[in-house]
Motif scaffolding. Structure first.
Motif, PDB file in Angstrom:
ATOM      1  N   ILE A  46      -9.585  63.055  -9.123  1.00 19.50           N
ATOM      2  CA  ILE A  46      -9.292  63.808  -8.067  1.00 19.50           C
ATOM      3  C   ILE A  46     -10.307  64.021  -6.998  1.00 19.50           C
ATOM      4  N   ALA A  47     -11.716  63.881  -7.575  1.00 15.28           N
ATOM      5  CA  ALA A  47     -13.010  63.810  -6.575  1.00 15.28           C
ATOM      6  C   ALA A  47     -12.841  62.667  -5.707  1.00 15.28           C
ATOM      7  N   GLY A  48     -12.422  61.401  -6.350  1.00 14.11           N
ATOM      8  CA  GLY A  48     -12.468  60.390  -5.494  1.00 14.11           C
ATOM      9  C   GLY A  48     -11.393  60.725  -4.193  1.00 14.11           C
ATOM     10  N   LEU A  49     -10.146  61.134  -4.728  1.00 17.06           N
ATOM     11  CA  LEU A  49      -8.966  61.087  -3.718  1.00 17.06           C
ATOM     12  C   LEU A  49      -9.426  62.279  -2.882  1.00 17.06           C
ATOM     13  N   LEU A  50      -9.948  63.252  -3.063  1.00 12.84           N
ATOM     14  CA  LEU A  50     -10.367  64.330  -2.239  1.00 12.84           C
ATOM     15  C   LEU A  50     -11.491  63.758  -1.141  1.00 12.84           C
ATOM     16  N   CYS A  51     -12.169  62.784  -1.423  1.00 16.83           N
ATOM     17  CA  CYS A  51     -13.227  62.693  -0.714  1.00 16.83           C
ATOM     18  C   CYS A  51     -12.591  61.683   0.543  1.00 16.83           C
ATOM     19  N   MET A  52     -11.325  61.214   0.614  1.00 16.63           N
ATOM     20  CA  MET A  52     -10.518  60.782   1.568  1.00 16.63           C
ATOM     21  C   MET A  52     -10.577  61.738   2.791  1.00 16.63           C
ATOM     22  N   GLY A  77      -5.008  59.734   5.804  1.00 21.62           N
ATOM     23  CA  GLY A  77      -5.919  59.711   4.667  1.00 21.62           C
ATOM     24  C   GLY A  77      -6.114  61.021   4.067  1.00 21.62           C
ATOM     25  N   GLY A  78      -6.604  61.885   4.818  1.00 22.83           N
ATOM     26  CA  GLY A  78      -6.981  63.242   3.982  1.00 22.83           C
ATOM     27  C   GLY A  78      -5.794  63.857   3.475  1.00 22.83           C
ATOM     28  N   GLN A  79      -4.777  63.575   3.858  1.00 25.18           N
ATOM     29  CA  GLN A  79      -3.246  64.240   3.422  1.00 25.18           C
ATOM     30  C   GLN A  79      -3.005  63.564   2.068  1.00 25.18           C
ATOM     31  N   MET A  80      -3.206  62.195   2.203  1.00 25.86           N
ATOM     32  CA  MET A  80      -3.057  61.662   1.012  1.00 25.86           C
ATOM     33  C   MET A  80      -3.959  61.858  -0.138  1.00 25.86           C
ATOM     34  N   GLY A  81      -5.057  62.215   0.056  1.00 31.32           N
ATOM     35  CA  GLY A  81      -6.256  62.441  -0.782  1.00 31.32           C
ATOM     36  C   GLY A  81      -5.624  63.885  -1.412  1.00 31.32           C
ATOM     37  N   VAL A  82      -5.260  64.849  -0.384  1.00 32.22           N
ATOM     38  CA  VAL A  82      -4.923  66.159  -1.021  1.00 32.22           C
ATOM     39  C   VAL A  82      -3.615  66.023  -1.806  1.00 32.22           C
ATOM     40  N   LEU A  83      -2.637  65.337  -1.457  1.00 40.70           N
ATOM     41  CA  LEU A  83      -1.456  65.519  -2.223  1.00 40.70           C
ATOM     42  C   LEU A  83      -1.696  64.553  -3.352  1.00 40.70           C
ATOM     43  N   GLY A  84      -2.376  63.547  -3.265  1.00 41.02           N
ATOM     44  CA  GLY A  84      -2.762  62.700  -4.816  1.00 41.02           C
ATOM     45  C   GLY A  84      -3.565  63.643  -5.250  1.00 41.02           C
ATOM     46  N   SER A  85      -4.186  64.354  -5.013  1.00 40.67           N
ATOM     47  CA  SER A  85      -5.176  65.364  -5.940  1.00 40.67           C
ATOM     48  C   SER A  85      -4.325  66.305  -6.594  1.00 40.67           C
ATOM     49  N   ILE A  86      -3.089  66.868  -5.898  1.00 37.10           N
ATOM     50  CA  ILE A  86      -2.350  67.819  -6.612  1.00 37.10           C
ATOM     51  C   ILE A  86      -1.524  67.300  -7.672  1.00 37.10           C
ATOM     52  N   GLY A  87      -0.999  65.813  -7.362  1.00 40.13           N
ATOM     53  CA  GLY A  87      -0.311  65.178  -8.237  1.00 40.13           C
ATOM     54  C   GLY A  87      -1.192  64.839  -9.355  1.00 40.13           C
ATOM     55  N   ILE A  88      -2.214  64.244  -9.248  1.00 40.93           N
ATOM     56  CA  ILE A  88      -3.044  63.867 -10.475  1.00 40.93           C
ATOM     57  C   ILE A  88      -3.437  65.190 -11.185  1.00 40.93           C
ATOM     58  N   ALA A 128     -10.759  51.793  -1.445  1.00 43.53           N
ATOM     59  CA  ALA A 128     -12.355  52.345  -1.883  1.00 43.53           C
ATOM     60  C   ALA A 128     -12.251  53.621  -2.519  1.00 43.53           C
ATOM     61  N   SER A 129     -11.910  54.603  -1.995  1.00 44.47           N
ATOM     62  CA  SER A 129     -11.655  56.019  -2.604  1.00 44.47           C
ATOM     63  C   SER A 129     -10.989  56.004  -3.874  1.00 44.47           C
ATOM     64  N   ILE A 130      -9.673  55.125  -3.618  1.00 45.05           N
ATOM     65  CA  ILE A 130      -8.686  55.220  -4.724  1.00 45.05           C
ATOM     66  C   ILE A 130      -9.346  54.467  -6.074  1.00 45.05           C
ATOM     67  N   LEU A 131      -9.909  53.228  -5.658  1.00 41.88           N
ATOM     68  CA  LEU A 131     -10.687  52.618  -6.757  1.00 41.88           C
ATOM     69  C   LEU A 131     -11.934  53.326  -7.514  1.00 41.88           C
ATOM     70  N   ILE A 132     -12.603  54.028  -6.645  1.00 38.17           N
ATOM     71  CA  ILE A 132     -13.605  54.915  -7.190  1.00 38.17           C
ATOM     72  C   ILE A 132     -13.097  55.834  -8.213  1.00 38.17           C
ATOM     73  N   GLY A 133     -11.822  56.710  -7.769  1.00 37.00           N
ATOM     74  CA  GLY A 133     -11.215  57.871  -8.714  1.00 37.00           C
ATOM     75  C   GLY A 133     -10.755  57.139  -9.858  1.00 37.00           C
ATOM     76  N   VAL A 134      -9.810  56.110  -9.687  1.00 31.09           N
ATOM     77  CA  VAL A 134      -9.174  55.344 -11.002  1.00 31.09           C
ATOM     78  C   VAL A 134      -9.873  54.616 -11.506  1.00 31.09           C
ATOM     79  N   GLY A 135     -10.751  53.699 -11.115  1.00 28.37           N
ATOM     80  CA  GLY A 135     -11.471  52.861 -11.678  1.00 28.37           C
ATOM     81  C   GLY A 135     -12.599  53.256 -12.750  1.00 28.37           C
ATOM     82  N   VAL A 136     -12.983  54.645 -12.387  1.00 27.35           N
ATOM     83  CA  VAL A 136     -14.364  55.249 -13.176  1.00 27.35           C
ATOM     84  C   VAL A 136     -13.803  55.720 -14.606  1.00 27.35           C
TER      85      VAL A 136
END
Length: 761
Positions: free
Chosen positions: A320-326, A334-345, A655-663
């Motif tokens: 969630i943190a990695g996505l919100l950093c978008m 980009g910011g919208q996808m980060g917020v919506l992705g964080s909501i879904g995750i 990169a932001s997705i990678l960090i959030g998912v890869g960790v």
């Protein structure tokens, strides 16, 4: 975690009803969503490039062009020109089209019987070979149309509709397509221009959503069944995925947002990652549900949450943190996808900790699938278990060799950075052969392009000094190889001079030297022409003039240099009020793609480092788990360089997705390794035991994410395909780093936090 598990079991029916009701409510909101295919609106409205563009549109009307491109062996023939004339006349009646430019609408300023005449560039339909020759000669001598609306080899002509600001693309394109169908012919007819590209974007977005979501879910279900060999291991994680998708997409209209091109990636991201926590939970369920085990369904559910709750929460928070950093991206989607992705995750995380154990506790126990085996080094079991045992043996025997191997691979990846490029070319959204890309290539090659840059001059436009200044700039700009065509009041003035003077005379093809002469030129023009002919070049009071520059190149690295070069030419000119247009906005997008990429990347790393450090109560834990992420990012950008994949408004979010998912994989490895070390096992034994306990869940999780992103390879958008290809590759890199690099680092560095006993409840 045990108290949380007991709470979930106690109120299991309330939990189940709540999640099902929430999913139904959010899914119902999706009917209010709409699509936004306009790439220009992906940048904030207060950016200087967009502010300038809006100001120019207020002064001179819209600069967006919808273009009908007509191609044949020779367009100067009666049949073709008649069809072009029909298109030109009917387009003027299309709602949303402000002005039409064609060989029948643009003017030819010429001398006839010692008098200046202004009439259409093509004023008659040719009937004889002599008529054809005359028309070609006149067109070739008319700077207003030659190379602009008719190609220099006369094989291509265009009917250009300049759209009113705020005109709806779909309404205009639908009318244009109906008009083309109304006048059939043998010529090749293509649609082009920014509005048409946006319409194609919208259509492909909807097709992708309709095709990729079912495909992604189907592939994921097949994979889950192969992995777990039990139907509950399929529908339980998939149910969490569906909940996450409905919640994220339903939140879009609730937040007042629209679906964008990035929404495709958002949905696939949720398909790929929202089941991760469910996979870990069910893998643990199977691990505990062994033959001869007398645990009840409730007890198995409690064990799932108790044993995996902490690492799942930690990995979920980092995702969630990695996505919100978008939100660090200037690009709005980009910011919208980060917020919506964080909501879904977030929904998937909470659902995995609450809904899955609650539902599992009311369902009958599944049949045991795994065999009991208390020896962590046993070679018994399925093929994956044997592979994990082999990796554990290699890591424990050769940790330094593994570290050296990763250093070498890192150096190879770093070399790819030398080929790294940034490009937001809108035509590259489409694969080769797509009508939008084909028309863009033809327009750029034959008709001077459709991406405009506008320079607005302010002053007394009839002043010869100012007109000459516009003319001089226009001449300099035309020397830039990437400039296709230009349009200005200075060019019209010189065209008037050609009609008033013979070639070789002093005033031929020149701006007059006196104010009175300039005034007379325009008075003569307006006697047979119209003020409307000039409205896209000069305002009614002759106080503002527009130089429109069209580029025959859409690659933004090239455009960026051209725009910078033109801005440098006019930076000290007091008469230049504004410079802007689509070309400026897209080059601005390039700049913000880069700055947003690295800002969000830096923020993601810092936030993930802090969360991991707090979760493990050790800064060294944060540093240890940042190393594999840094390796993965280096490989990501290096491989993009090797493969020739540009950084653009789509790939910038990787990169932001990678960090959030890869960790996620790293957290589970380090967490379990620490637990085994604290239980008293030495480092080698701990590695074997961590693979035995959580290896299957980690591998299944990674493969599920990979399969999820594989779906993007079937997208209609090229950048989305490239995004999918890179995510598939880089998630595999993250998995390898987690199962090889991280245990090797633990064994070689032997950080204290892995051995210190910390009491937590």
């Amino acid at each position: 975690m045990k108290k949380l598990a007991e709470f979930v079991i106690r109120y299991r029916w309330a939990v189940i009803v709540f999640f099902l009701a929430l999913t139904a409510f959010m899914g119902f909101q999706m009917k209010n969503a709409s699509f936004n295919p306009d790439l220009l609106t992906y940048l904030p409205e207060d950016l200087p490039s967009r502010v300038n563009q809006k100001q120019i549109e207020r002064m001179f009307g819209g600069t967006d062009m919808v273009m009908i491109v007509v191609q044949t062996d020779d367009v100067v023939n009666g049949k073709t020109l008649k069809r072009v004339e029909h298109f030109s006349q009917d387009m003027q009646n299309i709602k949303g089209v402000e002005r039409v430019m064609s060989v029948f609408e643009l003017k030819n300023v010429r001398s006839e019987n010692d008098a200046m005449t202004v009439d259409a560039a093509v004023k008659m339909i040719p009937r004889t070979a002599e008529d054809v020759a005359t028309i070609k000669k006149e067109l070739a001598g008319n700077d207003l149309v030659y190379g602009s609306v008719v190609s220099k080899d006369f094989t291509t002509t265009a009917i250009i509709g300049l759209l009113e600001p705020g005109a709806k693309d779909k309404d205009v394109i639908d009318q244009v397509e109906a008009m083309i169908a109304k006048y059939p012919g043998t010529e090749k007819v293509l649609l082009g221009g920014s509005p048409y590209m946006r319409m194609q974007n919208a259509g492909m977005m909807q097709k992708d959503m309709a095709r990729l979501i079912p495909l992604g879910l189907l592939l994921m279900m097949v994979f889950l069944f192969i992995s777990f060999r039990q139907f509950r291991g399929v529908w339980l994680p998939i149910l969490i995925v569906v909940m996450a998708i409905f919640t994220a997409l339903g939140a879009t209209p609730l937040l007042g947002w629209k679906f964008a091109v990035t929404t495709i990636i958002l949905v696939v991201l949720l398909i790929a990652t929202a089941n991760s926590y469910g996979i870990h939970m069910f893998a643990r369920y199977q691990r505990d549900n062994l033959p001869g085990n007398n645990n009840t369904a409730k007890e198995l559910s409690v064990k799932m949450v108790t044993s995996l709750g902490a690492p799942i929460i930690l990995s979920g928070l980092t995702t969630i943190a990695g996505l919100l950093c978008m939100l660090g991206h200037v690009l709005i989607p980009g910011g919208q996808m980060g917020v919506l992705g964080s909501i879904g995750i977030g929904l998937a995380l909470i659902g995995s900790l609450f809904f899955i154990p609650a539902l599992s506790s009311v369902l009958p126990k599944t049949k045991p699938r795994l065999r009991a085996d208390n020896n962590p080094k046993s070679k018994r079991g399925i093929g994956l278990d044997r592979l994990l045992d082999f990796i554990a043996d290699w890591v424990t025997k050769k940790p330094k060799t593994i570290l050296a191997l990763f250093v070498v691979i890192s150096l190879i990846g770093a070399a790819g950075l030398l080929r790294f490029s940034i490009n937001s070319n809108p035509a590259e959204l489409f694969p080769d052969g797509h009508p939008a890309k084909e028309s863009a290539q033809i327009i750029n090659k034959e008709l001077g392009g459709f991406f405009p840059l506008c320079v607005v001059f302010e002053g007394d436009i009839k002043d010869p000094a100012l007109l000459k200044k516009i003319d001089d700039l226009e001449k300099k700009v035309r020397e830039i190889p990437e400039v296709g065509t230009t349009q200005s009041i200075a060019k019209v003035t010189r065209q008037i001079s050609r009609a008033l003077y013979n070639k070789g005379e002093e005033g031929y093809d020149k701006i007059p030297d006196t104010y009175d002469a300039v005034s007379q030129y325009f008075e003569l023009y307006l006697m047979s022409g119209s003020q409307r002919d000039l409205e896209k070049m000069v305002d009614f009071n002759f106080e503002k003039a527009l130089l429109m520059i069209r580029f025959k190149e859409l690659n933004t690295p090239v455009l960026r240099q051209c725009v910078a070069q033109i801005k440098e030419m006019v930076k000290d000119d007091p008469n230049v009020k504004l410079v802007g247009g689509n070309a400026d906005v897209f080059t601005d997008m390039d700049k913000h793609v880069v700055s947003g990429q690295f800002l969000s990347l830096l923020i993601s790393l810092v936030v993930v480092f802090i969360i991991i450090s707090l979760g493990f109560k050790s800064f060294k834990a944060g540093l240890l788990q940042i190393v594999p992420l840094m390796f993965a990012m280096l490989m990501l950008f290096g491989l993009m360089g090797y493969f020739g994949i540009d950084l653009n408004f789509m790939t910038a979010f990787q990169a932001s997705i990678l960090i959030g998912v890869g960790v996620d994989y790293t957290i589970h490895v380090v967490w379990r390794y620490r637990e085994e070390r604290r239980a008293g096992y030495d480092d080698k034994e701990a590695v074997h035991r961590l693979f035995k306990a959580t290896g299957r869940g980690i591998v299944f999780n990674a493969i599920a994410v990979i399969i999820g992103f594989v779906v993007l390879l079937f997208s209609g958008f090229l950048p989305v395909r490239f995004f999918g290809m890179m995510m598939v590759t880089i998630i595999f890199v993250c998995l390898i780093a987690a199962v090889l690099l991280v245990p090797a680092l633990c064994m070689v560095l032997k950080p204290k936090f892995l051995r210190q006993k910390i009491h937590c409840k």
